[in-house]
Design an enzyme around this catalytic site. Structure first.
Site, mmCIF file in Angstrom:
data_model
loop_
_atom_site.group_PDB
_atom_site.id
_atom_site.type_symbol
_atom_site.label_atom_id
_atom_site.label_comp_id
_atom_site.label_asym_id
_atom_site.label_seq_id
_atom_site.Cartn_x
_atom_site.Cartn_y
_atom_site.Cartn_z
ATOM 1 N N ASP A 26 0.697 -1.070 0.084
ATOM 2 C CA ASP A 26 0.023 -0.036 -0.044
ATOM 3 C C ASP A 26 0.970 1.079 -0.052
ATOM 4 O O ASP A 26 1.717 1.299 0.879
ATOM 5 C CB ASP A 26 -0.895 0.158 1.272
ATOM 6 C CG ASP A 26 -1.639 -1.068 1.569
ATOM 7 O OD1 ASP A 26 -1.597 -2.019 0.688
ATOM 8 O OD2 ASP A 26 -2.285 -1.131 2.678
ATOM 9 N N GLU A 208 -10.734 -2.275 3.966
ATOM 10 C CA GLU A 208 -9.112 -1.766 4.276
ATOM 11 C C GLU A 208 -9.151 -0.338 3.898
ATOM 12 O O GLU A 208 -9.856 0.035 2.882
ATOM 13 C CB GLU A 208 -8.378 -2.467 3.698
ATOM 14 C CG GLU A 208 -8.318 -3.996 4.452
ATOM 15 C CD GLU A 208 -7.359 -4.971 3.949
ATOM 16 O OE1 GLU A 208 -6.695 -5.507 4.977
ATOM 17 O OE2 GLU A 208 -6.727 -4.998 2.821
HETATM 18 C C1 FRU Z 1 -3.869 -3.639 2.811
HETATM 19 C C2 FRU Z 1 -3.513 -4.053 3.898
HETATM 20 C C3 FRU Z 1 -3.661 -3.054 5.203
HETATM 21 C C4 FRU Z 1 -2.745 -3.217 6.055
HETATM 22 C C5 FRU Z 1 -1.434 -3.422 5.242
HETATM 23 C C6 FRU Z 1 -0.519 -4.335 5.830
HETATM 24 O O1 FRU Z 1 -3.403 -3.802 1.594
HETATM 25 O O2 FRU Z 1 -3.973 -5.445 4.149
HETATM 26 O O3 FRU Z 1 -5.213 -3.126 5.689
HETATM 27 O O4 FRU Z 1 -2.424 -2.051 6.922
HETATM 28 O O5 FRU Z 1 -1.948 -3.958 4.037
HETATM 29 O O6 FRU Z 1 0.604 -4.388 4.907
#
Ligand code: FRU
Length: 499
Positions: A26, A208
């Protein structure tokens, strides 16, 4: 922790950010401050797989060229540093800086390890920088918001200035409950509950990385709406990870959606296409927007991958790329207010086209474009008048028996992107796929802006009304481009290839 994996740059994109080495997912902490755009990101500093989650960091002055910086916020024995956002605390409300030197404040999710007293929980924490993002200090009072939850994450903080007052607002998720929770704060350290949104529309996976922002409709500052972005995985429109959005109002306390098709935890599978989607392809996830972007622009970046197969993509020494930066707007199209998106042009404006066609009849069959129009890094702008029935489109990244097919079906009014023969698809059983989106012709015409890079295709249809983003892994020498139609009667109104 050192990395010994060899570095293979075969698929390394030219125009999309990747970490020099190792894993990324992300985008995090997107913020503009003092002339610099900051891109932080989920990063494993020690390997090519997800793990040791920390915030990597890159900076840019033009959103096109990014310079990798040292890791900004590192995991430790107590916590992994999950996704979140960053703000320039102009009024130094946090007290982390001074009035003359306001701090950058990152709000991230502490994913506590079993070694921690809070082991198993996810809570929101702060880190700050008083040297333009070069070095970061974790706040001693962390976490600042703990709901004793194992799935409370991905805080996006913005400044609300409206009828209800002036304060910081955090949107975060209770991921497994498919809820967006809203909080407010005067100083970023103490948070007060405001409201909860959801579940609604797509609920086929955990929610998310939310985002909430206000935009004028058709540029009219007197007529604004709020956009709530909710990424979800799996359960996206094309399978696996995807991003949905809601349009509505926000009064400083609660977001009220005007685009909810189905409420509650049970989505209606037959109505998926009626929900608002940020992208109709497989590889645009965890998309969030920049804070404090100049000129009121709303700029977003997504992770150009998908949790279904993101760990298996065939790159060595590095893995994971960001999408192009996108500017999003609200526009009334077909009697409805929708989000429209435009890529920040990686070619930086309007360089002369390497190849141009205009007003050319498109006969049945395949029309190969000359070598000036081929390449692995291209922008193709094309306007077609498809024949009244059948399929019309482009063959991209062709060669070595490989092709990625972008086709418009006039009978169905559907644009599809088919990567089943795009190149290396073997690395994961879920990768080979065809993505589809209904796109109405406008005045009988289909307008496409296509961005090719070494491992991706991004398509913006009808001036950003719908986008399709897919990774592809063709051979380096698969660079040919063709137009095709399965019957006579179409026209290439215009085609420009920039490379
Ligand atoms: C989304 C996610 C988020 C989390 C992160 C962990 O892709 O699953 O919810 O904070 O990646 O790397």
């Amino acid at each position: 922790m050192t990395t010994t994996t060899a570095l293979d740059c075969r698929y390394r994109p030219k125009h999309h950010y990747t970490a020099g080495r190792n894993w990324l997912n992300d985008p995090n902490g997107l913020v503009y401050a003092n002339g610099t755009y900051h891109l932080f990101y989920q990063h494993n500093p020690a390997g090519n797989d997800w793990g040791n989650m920390s915030w990597g960091h890159a900076t840019s002055t033009d959103l096109l060229h990014w310079d990798e910086q040292p890791v900004a916020i590192s995991c430790d024995g107590q916590e992994a540093i999950f996704s979140g956002s960053a703000v320039l605390d102009v009024r130094n409300t946090s007290g982390f800086g001074t009035a003359d030197n306001p701090p950058l404040v990152a709000v991230y999710t502490s994913a506590y390890s079993p070694a921690s007293q809070l082991g198993g929980r996810q809570a929101q924490s702060l880190a700050y920088s008083t040297d333009d993002g070069a070095t970061w200090t974790k706040y001693a009072g962390n976490p600042v918001l703990d709901r004793a939850s194992a799935d409370f994450r991905d805080p996006k903080v913005f400044r609300y200035d409206g009828d209800a007052g002036s304060y910081w607002v955090m949107v975060a998720v209770e991921a497994t409950d498919r809820e967006v929770v809203l909080y407010k704060s005067a100083d970023l350290k103490t948070w007060e509950y405001l409201s909860t949104f959801g579940p609604a529309n797509a609920t086929g996976g955990v929610w998310e990385c939310p985002d909430l922002f206000e935009l004028p409709v058709d540029g009219d500052a007197e007529n604004t709406k709020w956009v709530l972005v909710v990424n979800l995985s799996p359960g996206g429109i094309a399978g696996g990870s995807g991003g949905q959005y809601f349009i509505g109002t926000f009064d400083g306390v609660a977001f009220v959606s005007e685009t909810t098709v189905t409420g509650g935890l049970q989505q209606d599978d037959s109505r998926m296409a009626e929900y608002g989607w940020l992208d109709w392809g497989r590889d645009y996830y965890a998309a969030v927007s920049f804070s404090n972007a100049p000129d009121g622009r709303r700029l977003m970046i997504g992770w150009m991958s998908n949790w279904q197969y993101g760990a298996a993509t065939p790159t060595t020494g590095w893995r994971g790329a960001m999408s192009l930066v996108r500017e999003v707007r609200l526009a009334r199209r077909g009697g409805k207010v929708v989000l429209v998106q435009a890529a920040v042009d990686p070619f930086g404006g309007s360089p002369a086209a390497a190849y141009t066609l205009a007003g050319q009849p498109l006969d049945a069959g395949t029309t190969w474009l000359p070598s000036d129009a081929s390449g692995d890094v291209l922008r193709i702008d094309v306007e077609l008048e498809p024949a009244a029935a059948g399929e019309t489109g482009l063959l991209l990244r062709c060669g070595n028996g490989e092709q990625t097919v972008l086709a418009y079906d006039s009978g169905l009014g559907v644009l599809s992107l088919d990567r089943r023969a795009s190149g290396n698809t073997e690395f994961h059983e879920a990768f080979a796929s065809v993505e589809r989106v209904a796109v109405p012709l406008e005045g009988g015409r289909l307008k496409l802006e296509i961005h090719l890079d070494r491992c991706s295709v991004e398509v913006f249809a009808q001036d950003g009304l719908a986008t399709l983003t897919d990774q592809v892994f063709p051979a380096e020498s698969s660079t040919a481009v063709a137009l095709f139609a399965d019957r006579d009667g179409g026209t290439v109104v215009r085609l420009d290839v920039v490379r």
